[in-house]
Design a protein around this motif. Structure first.
Motif, PDB file in Angstrom:
ATOM      1  N   THR A 160       0.853  -1.192   0.000  1.00 12.42           N
ATOM      2  CA  THR A 160       0.000   0.000   0.000  1.00 12.42           C
ATOM      3  C   THR A 160       0.890   1.243   0.000  1.00 12.42           C
ATOM      4  O   THR A 160       2.117   1.114   0.106  1.00 12.42           O
ATOM      5  N   GLU A 161       0.261   2.427  -0.075  1.00 14.38           N
ATOM      6  CA  GLU A 161       1.059   3.641  -0.242  1.00 14.38           C
ATOM      7  C   GLU A 161       2.023   3.929   0.907  1.00 14.38           C
ATOM      8  O   GLU A 161       3.057   4.564   0.712  1.00 14.38           O
TER       9      GLU A 161
ATOM     10  N   VAL B 260       9.629   1.255  -5.540  1.00 10.27           N
ATOM     11  CA  VAL B 260       8.218   1.128  -5.151  1.00 10.27           C
ATOM     12  C   VAL B 260       7.615   2.531  -5.046  1.00 10.27           C
ATOM     13  O   VAL B 260       6.548   2.827  -5.607  1.00 10.27           O
ATOM     14  N   ARG B 261       8.332   3.414  -4.340  1.00 15.62           N
ATOM     15  CA  ARG B 261       7.829   4.800  -4.204  1.00 15.62           C
ATOM     16  C   ARG B 261       7.673   5.437  -5.585  1.00 15.62           C
ATOM     17  O   ARG B 261       6.691   6.119  -5.855  1.00 15.62           O
ATOM     18  N   ALA B 262       8.684   5.185  -6.471  1.00 11.67           N
ATOM     19  CA  ALA B 262       8.632   5.802  -7.798  1.00 11.67           C
ATOM     20  C   ALA B 262       7.423   5.295  -8.581  1.00 11.67           C
ATOM     21  O   ALA B 262       6.744   6.071  -9.269  1.00 11.67           O
ATOM     22  N   THR B 263       7.115   4.009  -8.468  1.00  7.59           N
ATOM     23  CA  THR B 263       5.961   3.469  -9.200  1.00  7.59           C
ATOM     24  C   THR B 263       4.657   4.036  -8.648  1.00  7.59           C
ATOM     25  O   THR B 263       3.725   4.312  -9.401  1.00  7.59           O
ATOM     26  N   PHE B 264       4.597   4.255  -7.323  1.00  5.53           N
ATOM     27  CA  PHE B 264       3.417   4.918  -6.763  1.00  5.53           C
ATOM     28  C   PHE B 264       3.268   6.333  -7.335  1.00  5.53           C
ATOM     29  O   PHE B 264       2.179   6.803  -7.619  1.00  5.53           O
TER      30      PHE B 264
ATOM     31  N   PRO C  92       6.036   0.890 -14.370  1.00  5.52           N
ATOM     32  CA  PRO C  92       6.708  -0.296 -13.826  1.00  5.52           C
ATOM     33  C   PRO C  92       8.229  -0.098 -13.834  1.00  5.52           C
ATOM     34  O   PRO C  92       8.739   0.666 -14.670  1.00  5.52           O
ATOM     35  N   ARG C  93       8.900  -0.728 -12.916  1.00  2.00           N
ATOM     36  CA  ARG C  93      10.360  -0.574 -12.854  1.00  2.00           C
ATOM     37  C   ARG C  93      11.042  -1.885 -12.517  1.00  2.00           C
ATOM     38  O   ARG C  93      10.401  -2.821 -12.080  1.00  2.00           O
ATOM     39  N   ARG C  94      12.358  -1.878 -12.683  1.00  2.00           N
ATOM     40  CA  ARG C  94      13.159  -3.082 -12.416  1.00  2.00           C
ATOM     41  C   ARG C  94      14.520  -2.624 -11.905  1.00  2.00           C
ATOM     42  O   ARG C  94      15.086  -1.658 -12.436  1.00  2.00           O
TER      43      ARG C  94
ATOM     44  N   GLN D 285      11.156  -6.266  -9.392  1.00  2.00           N
ATOM     45  CA  GLN D 285      10.311  -5.597 -10.407  1.00  2.00           C
ATOM     46  C   GLN D 285       9.127  -4.997  -9.693  1.00  2.00           C
ATOM     47  O   GLN D 285       8.581  -5.617  -8.775  1.00  2.00           O
ATOM     48  N   THR D 286       8.692  -3.839 -10.129  1.00  2.00           N
ATOM     49  CA  THR D 286       7.460  -3.271  -9.558  1.00  2.00           C
ATOM     50  C   THR D 286       6.447  -3.063 -10.680  1.00  2.00           C
ATOM     51  O   THR D 286       6.825  -2.751 -11.821  1.00  2.00           O
TER      52      THR D 286
END
Ligand SMILES: Nc1ncnc2c1ncn2[C@@H]1O[C@H](COP(=O)(O)OP(=O)(O)OP(=O)(O)O)[C@@H](O)[C@H]1O
Ligand SMILES: [Mg+2]
Length: 382
Positions: free
Chosen positions: A42-43, A86-90, A95-97, A115-116
């Motif tokens: 969650t956030e 994770v923060r960046a994807t929020f 998506p990131r890796r 991966q997110t």
């Protein structure tokens, strides 16, 4: 607790098929079957739910790590959390890796790929982020080993070829020089020039000999011997320098009467190379540990075996190795020392490979380095 919330989340997201409860149970069961650890966050970075494999992968934060950086809560984890994916994807929904790494209790380096992926609500807002972990430690070690083998073979072959080609003309030049009478030359500087040339030829000759020694692989002749005796022998060579430099030497063998199966002389050379490197990394003093132990199960890079073996560890508190040098350590001629040949680790690796073993070197720059020689268990004694 997490499991209860998870089941209810699965239940809330079920498709209205009429058999919703069965669907969510099925989805939950399928989720639990995934090989890779998965967390849904969650956030505030608390875990909404996760699968049961989380503990299998190094680098996964514990369940109660809500809101805290992974670097604070994952033992041995190195690297910065400034760019938390994770923060960046929020933030942007992309998506990131990335790869994170650390050192485990045995001194082995682990590498985990994360991966997110964003999970959006009906209005398109990112409400959860899925985080998928993959343990890539073995893959990375194997990749590095294959690369090193390929480099060693190529460089070894080229070096041997060049060495042979240089050796003969070099011998000719030396003979020619010896035959020259410096007094017969009209230039008064001629004698100095001839001396310089002779000295440089000597240097070239040494490099060529070192190269040929390195490329000539001597077969190993293993025998059973007491590890503590080898440690004592090798420490006699370095004790004087250690005292001079203010380096405390700690030696430990577990169990103390451990016998190992290896070519004693070759292993002596390997340990000496590693210990000398450590001493050279601690000109202003520090601690140098030499440990040997029997390990019931070693996580070999090459998965041919999950078998027992010996772990010989040389750990120093020296300058450490910059990350960009780590991949080059075993390359012949890689050196950062004005008088180094850069053949110490390459030679040690060839020897250990001949024993069907591995060398792993890990370091935290500024804090020190740890080299591990892993050797497979010898034949069972009757
Ligand atoms: N314990 C250590 N701490 C810091 N750097 C190290 C350590 N061990 C190895 N290195 C780095 O790895 C390089 C290669 O080591 P290697 O033993 O192959 O060659 P060398 O020590 O430079 O020369 P030599 O051929 O005389 O051994 C070193 O120059 C050094 O930069
Ligand atoms: Mg060296």
């Amino acid at each position: 607790m997490i499991e209860t919330r998870t089941r209810s989340l699965f239940a809330r997201r079920r498709k209205p098929t009429g058999s919703g409860r069965a669907d969510s149970e099925l989805a939950w069961a399928a989720f639990q079957q995934l090989d890779d650890p998965v967390r849904v966050l969650t956030e505030d970075l608390s875990v909404a739910f996760t699968n049961t494999d989380v503990a299998k992968c190094p680098g996964v934060p514990p369940a109660d790590a809500a809101g805290r950086c992974c670097g604070e809560v994952v033992p041995g984890r190195k690297g910065s959390c400034d760019e938390c994916i994770v923060r960046a994807t929020f933030t942007d929904g992309e998506p990131r890796r990335k790869e994170v790494w650390g050192i485990d209790g045995n001194g082995d380096r682990w590498v985990t790929e994360i991966q997110t992926k964003p999970l959006r609500d009906s209005k398109g807002r990112v409400r959860h982020v899925v985080e998928i972990f993959r343990d890539r430690s073995n893959e990375k070690r194997l990749e590095r080993q294959l690369l090193q083998s390929a480099k060693l073979i190529t460089i070894g072959e080229v070096a041997a070829g060049i060495a042979h080609e240089i050796r003969n003309p070099l011998a000719g030049i030396r003979l020619g020089l010896d035959a020259l009478d410096p007094n017969s030359l009209s230039d008064p500087a001629a004698k100095d020039i001839l001396d310089d040339i002779t000295r440089d030829i000597g240097r070239l000759d040494r490099v060529v000999s070192d190269l040929l020694n390195f490329t000539k692989a001597k077969a190993s002749q293993p025998e059973w011997f007491q590890l503590s005796a080898l440690f004592n022998q090798v420490c006699r060579y370095i004790r004087g320098t250690a005292v001079q430099q203010g380096v405390a030497l700690k030696v430990e063998v577990d169990p103390p009467d451990l016998k190992i199966w290896a070519d004693r002389n070759q292993l002596h050379q390997v340990l000496l190379n590693l210990l000398v490197n450590s001493l050279q990394a601690m000109p202003g003093g520090g601690t140098l540990e030499l440990q040997g132990r029997y390990s019931k199960s070693i996580n070999w890079s090459n998965e041919k075996k999950e078998c027992a073996g010996y772990r010989l560890i040389v750990r120093d508190t020296g300058c450490g190795i910059p990350e960009e040098h780590v991949h080059r350590l075993f390359d012949p001629f890689f050196t950062t020392k004005p008088n180094g040949t850069g053949l110490g680790l390459a030679t040690s690796l060839s020897i250990v490979r001949r024993h069907d073993g591995e060398i792993r070197i890990n370091s935290t720059p500024g804090e020190g380095a740890t080299a591990q020689v892993l050797l497979p268990e010898g034949p069972k004694r009757r």
